[in-house]
Enzyme design. Structure first.
Site, PDB file in Angstrom:
ATOM      1  N   LYS A  46      24.617 -32.534 -19.826  1.00  0.00           N
ATOM      2  CA  LYS A  46      24.703 -32.886 -21.223  1.00  0.00           C
ATOM      3  C   LYS A  46      25.354 -31.771 -22.041  1.00  0.00           C
ATOM      4  O   LYS A  46      25.825 -31.994 -23.150  1.00  0.00           O
ATOM      5  CB  LYS A  46      23.284 -33.114 -21.812  1.00  0.00           C
ATOM      6  CG  LYS A  46      22.380 -33.982 -21.008  1.00  0.00           C
ATOM      7  CD  LYS A  46      21.035 -34.125 -21.759  1.00  0.00           C
ATOM      8  CE  LYS A  46      20.012 -34.875 -20.973  1.00  0.00           C
ATOM      9  NZ  LYS A  46      19.420 -34.071 -19.872  1.00  0.00           N
ATOM     10  N   GLY A  47      25.314 -30.557 -21.517  1.00  0.00           N
ATOM     11  CA  GLY A  47      25.641 -29.385 -22.335  1.00  0.00           C
ATOM     12  C   GLY A  47      27.015 -29.393 -22.966  1.00  0.00           C
ATOM     13  O   GLY A  47      27.207 -28.839 -24.056  1.00  0.00           O
ATOM     14  N   GLU A 102      33.417 -27.892 -19.508  1.00  0.00           N
ATOM     15  CA  GLU A 102      32.058 -27.405 -19.249  1.00  0.00           C
ATOM     16  C   GLU A 102      31.546 -26.609 -20.445  1.00  0.00           C
ATOM     17  O   GLU A 102      32.330 -26.034 -21.203  1.00  0.00           O
ATOM     18  CB  GLU A 102      32.058 -26.480 -18.020  1.00  0.00           C
ATOM     19  CG  GLU A 102      31.831 -27.195 -16.696  1.00  0.00           C
ATOM     20  CD  GLU A 102      30.366 -27.614 -16.511  1.00  0.00           C
ATOM     21  OE1 GLU A 102      29.627 -27.715 -17.500  1.00  0.00           O
ATOM     22  OE2 GLU A 102      29.974 -27.835 -15.352  1.00  0.00           O
ATOM     23  N   ASP A 103      30.218 -26.570 -20.576  1.00  0.00           N
ATOM     24  CA  ASP A 103      29.649 -25.683 -21.588  1.00  0.00           C
ATOM     25  C   ASP A 103      29.548 -24.257 -21.053  1.00  0.00           C
ATOM     26  O   ASP A 103      29.754 -23.298 -21.794  1.00  0.00           O
ATOM     27  CB  ASP A 103      28.283 -26.188 -22.090  1.00  0.00           C
ATOM     28  CG  ASP A 103      27.285 -26.395 -20.968  1.00  0.00           C
ATOM     29  OD1 ASP A 103      27.713 -26.590 -19.812  1.00  0.00           O
ATOM     30  OD2 ASP A 103      26.075 -26.368 -21.239  1.00  0.00           O
ATOM     31  N   ASP A 106      28.460 -20.511 -14.461  1.00  0.00           N
ATOM     32  CA  ASP A 106      27.618 -19.396 -14.014  1.00  0.00           C
ATOM     33  C   ASP A 106      27.986 -19.016 -12.584  1.00  0.00           C
ATOM     34  O   ASP A 106      28.903 -18.257 -12.349  1.00  0.00           O
ATOM     35  CB  ASP A 106      26.145 -19.803 -14.067  1.00  0.00           C
ATOM     36  CG  ASP A 106      25.490 -19.445 -15.374  1.00  0.00           C
ATOM     37  OD1 ASP A 106      25.895 -18.445 -15.982  1.00  0.00           O
ATOM     38  OD2 ASP A 106      24.559 -20.149 -15.775  1.00  0.00           O
ATOM     39  N   PHE A 155      20.245 -15.075 -21.254  1.00  0.00           N
ATOM     40  CA  PHE A 155      19.996 -16.500 -21.476  1.00  0.00           C
ATOM     41  C   PHE A 155      20.391 -16.837 -22.903  1.00  0.00           C
ATOM     42  O   PHE A 155      19.912 -16.208 -23.849  1.00  0.00           O
ATOM     43  CB  PHE A 155      18.526 -16.821 -21.235  1.00  0.00           C
ATOM     44  CG  PHE A 155      18.246 -18.290 -21.118  1.00  0.00           C
ATOM     45  CD1 PHE A 155      18.178 -18.901 -19.877  1.00  0.00           C
ATOM     46  CD2 PHE A 155      18.085 -19.069 -22.252  1.00  0.00           C
ATOM     47  CE1 PHE A 155      17.946 -20.275 -19.769  1.00  0.00           C
ATOM     48  CE2 PHE A 155      17.849 -20.435 -22.160  1.00  0.00           C
ATOM     49  CZ  PHE A 155      17.774 -21.035 -20.915  1.00  0.00           C
ATOM     50  N   ASP A 162      20.753 -25.338 -23.796  1.00  0.00           N
ATOM     51  CA  ASP A 162      19.362 -25.617 -24.110  1.00  0.00           C
ATOM     52  C   ASP A 162      18.399 -24.601 -23.500  1.00  0.00           C
ATOM     53  O   ASP A 162      18.738 -23.850 -22.580  1.00  0.00           O
ATOM     54  CB  ASP A 162      18.978 -26.998 -23.572  1.00  0.00           C
ATOM     55  CG  ASP A 162      18.865 -27.012 -22.041  1.00  0.00           C
ATOM     56  OD1 ASP A 162      19.866 -26.701 -21.371  1.00  0.00           O
ATOM     57  OD2 ASP A 162      17.769 -27.294 -21.524  1.00  0.00           O
ATOM     58  N   ARG A 168      19.956 -27.400 -28.359  1.00  0.00           N
ATOM     59  CA  ARG A 168      21.364 -27.732 -28.137  1.00  0.00           C
ATOM     60  C   ARG A 168      22.096 -27.904 -29.468  1.00  0.00           C
ATOM     61  O   ARG A 168      23.309 -27.707 -29.544  1.00  0.00           O
ATOM     62  CB  ARG A 168      21.485 -29.036 -27.340  1.00  0.00           C
ATOM     63  CG  ARG A 168      20.960 -28.970 -25.913  1.00  0.00           C
ATOM     64  CD  ARG A 168      21.331 -30.245 -25.179  1.00  0.00           C
ATOM     65  NE  ARG A 168      20.584 -30.445 -23.952  1.00  0.00           N
ATOM     66  CZ  ARG A 168      20.932 -29.992 -22.748  1.00  0.00           C
ATOM     67  NH1 ARG A 168      22.017 -29.258 -22.632  1.00  0.00           N
ATOM     68  NH2 ARG A 168      20.206 -30.240 -21.683  1.00  0.00           N
TER      69      ARG A 168
HETATM   70  C1  PRP Z   1      25.129 -26.067 -16.706  1.00  0.00           C
HETATM   71  C2  PRP Z   1      26.618 -26.301 -16.914  1.00  0.00           C
HETATM   72  C3  PRP Z   1      27.139 -26.493 -15.539  1.00  0.00           C
HETATM   73  C4  PRP Z   1      26.214 -25.655 -14.689  1.00  0.00           C
HETATM   74  C5  PRP Z   1      26.899 -24.381 -14.339  1.00  0.00           C
HETATM   75  O1  PRP Z   1      24.470 -27.296 -16.625  1.00  0.00           O
HETATM   76  O2  PRP Z   1      26.862 -27.422 -17.712  1.00  0.00           O
HETATM   77  O3  PRP Z   1      27.123 -27.851 -15.168  1.00  0.00           O
HETATM   78  O4  PRP Z   1      25.031 -25.386 -15.453  1.00  0.00           O
HETATM   79  O5  PRP Z   1      26.109 -23.640 -13.466  1.00  0.00           O
HETATM   80  P1  PRP Z   1      26.697 -23.027 -12.131  1.00  0.00           P
HETATM   81  O6  PRP Z   1      28.029 -22.399 -12.439  1.00  0.00           O
HETATM   82  O7  PRP Z   1      25.650 -21.987 -11.743  1.00  0.00           O
HETATM   83  O8  PRP Z   1      26.821 -24.123 -11.131  1.00  0.00           O
HETATM   84  P2  PRP Z   1      22.879 -27.423 -16.731  1.00  0.00           P
HETATM   85  O9  PRP Z   1      22.323 -27.484 -15.344  1.00  0.00           O
HETATM   86  O10 PRP Z   1      22.350 -26.364 -17.630  1.00  0.00           O
HETATM   87  O11 PRP Z   1      22.699 -28.865 -17.361  1.00  0.00           O
HETATM   88  P3  PRP Z   1      22.903 -29.353 -18.890  1.00  0.00           P
HETATM   89  O12 PRP Z   1      24.389 -29.272 -19.167  1.00  0.00           O
HETATM   90  O13 PRP Z   1      22.424 -30.766 -18.910  1.00  0.00           O
HETATM   91  O14 PRP Z   1      22.103 -28.442 -19.773  1.00  0.00           O
END
Ligand code: PRP
Length: 181
Positions: A46-47, A102-103, A106, A155, A162, A168
């Site tokens: 969702k981010g 992407e938001d 990581d 964080f 979120d 968010r």
């Molecule tokens: C976040 C972001 C990516 C993922 C990146 O999603 O949107 O999809 O984490 O992480 P990585 O590089 O370690 O794979 P999240 O799991 O927080 O879900 P959300 O967007 O619904 O908050």
């Protein structure tokens, strides 16, 4: 919502004004690079929703929007990085110029999976645009063509990101105190 009203917020990392200005810059780069084309923004729920809509408003080439959702978890051995599509795109992307939005990136596990999956559908081009890049946590290197901000290994919440599904809707990006991480 004021970030100062949120328990656990340490400080504001990027203000609304800084975010708006940077998104305009990135949108200008995208508009230049995709001149003469139609770009399909693919948002990862969702981010990325807040960033995708803000970005889209400043892109000056024709664009389409689609979304997918993923779930990620550890495998039986406890290794991270197992990613599955929980909601797929509504339409195919064959022959299209796809920009994955992407938001945050990581570890890069999500991005690697999504790029492999989308590339197998034969788009004309495939690139990545992320709002935040926490590069110090990267385990899997994946190509990120556009990024708004590099962030420290902390964080953060706001502008789509979120904490337990909250915050968010903050217009800024804020750093949480370590005990909230
Ligand atoms: C976040 C972001 C990516 C993922 C990146 O999603 O949107 O999809 O984490 O992480 P990585 O590089 O370690 O794979 P999240 O799991 O927080 O879900 P959300 O967007 O619904 O908050």
């Amino acid at each position: 919502m004021s970030p100062t009203a949120i328990p656990g917020v340490e400080r504001i990392l990027f203000t609304e004004e800084q975010i708006e200005a940077r998104i305009r810059e990135v949108a200008a780069d995208i508009s230049r690079d995709y001149a003469g084309k139609t770009v399909k923004l693919v948002g990862v729920l969702k981010g990325s929703v807040f960033f995708l809509t803000a970005l889209a408003r400043h892109i000056e080439v024709p664009l389409k929007i689609d979304f997918l959702a993923i779930s990620s978890f550890s495998d039986r051995s406890g290794s991270p990085g197992v990613v599955r599509i929980a909601k797929d795109l509504d339409e195919g992307i064959e022959g299209e110029d796809v920009l994955l939005v992407e938001d945050i990136v990581d570890t890069g596990f999500t991005l690697r999976y999504l790029l492999q999956t989308l590339a197998s559908r034969a788009p004309n081009s495939l690139a990545v645009c992320t709002f935040l890049d926490r590069h110090s946590r990267r385990i899997v290197q994946s190509p990120v063509k556009y990024r708004c901000f590099e962030i420290p290994d902390r964080f953060v919440v706001g502008f789509g990101l979120d904490h337990n599904q909250l915050y968010r809707n903050l217009g800024c990006v804020a750093v949480m105190k370590p005990e909230k991480q």
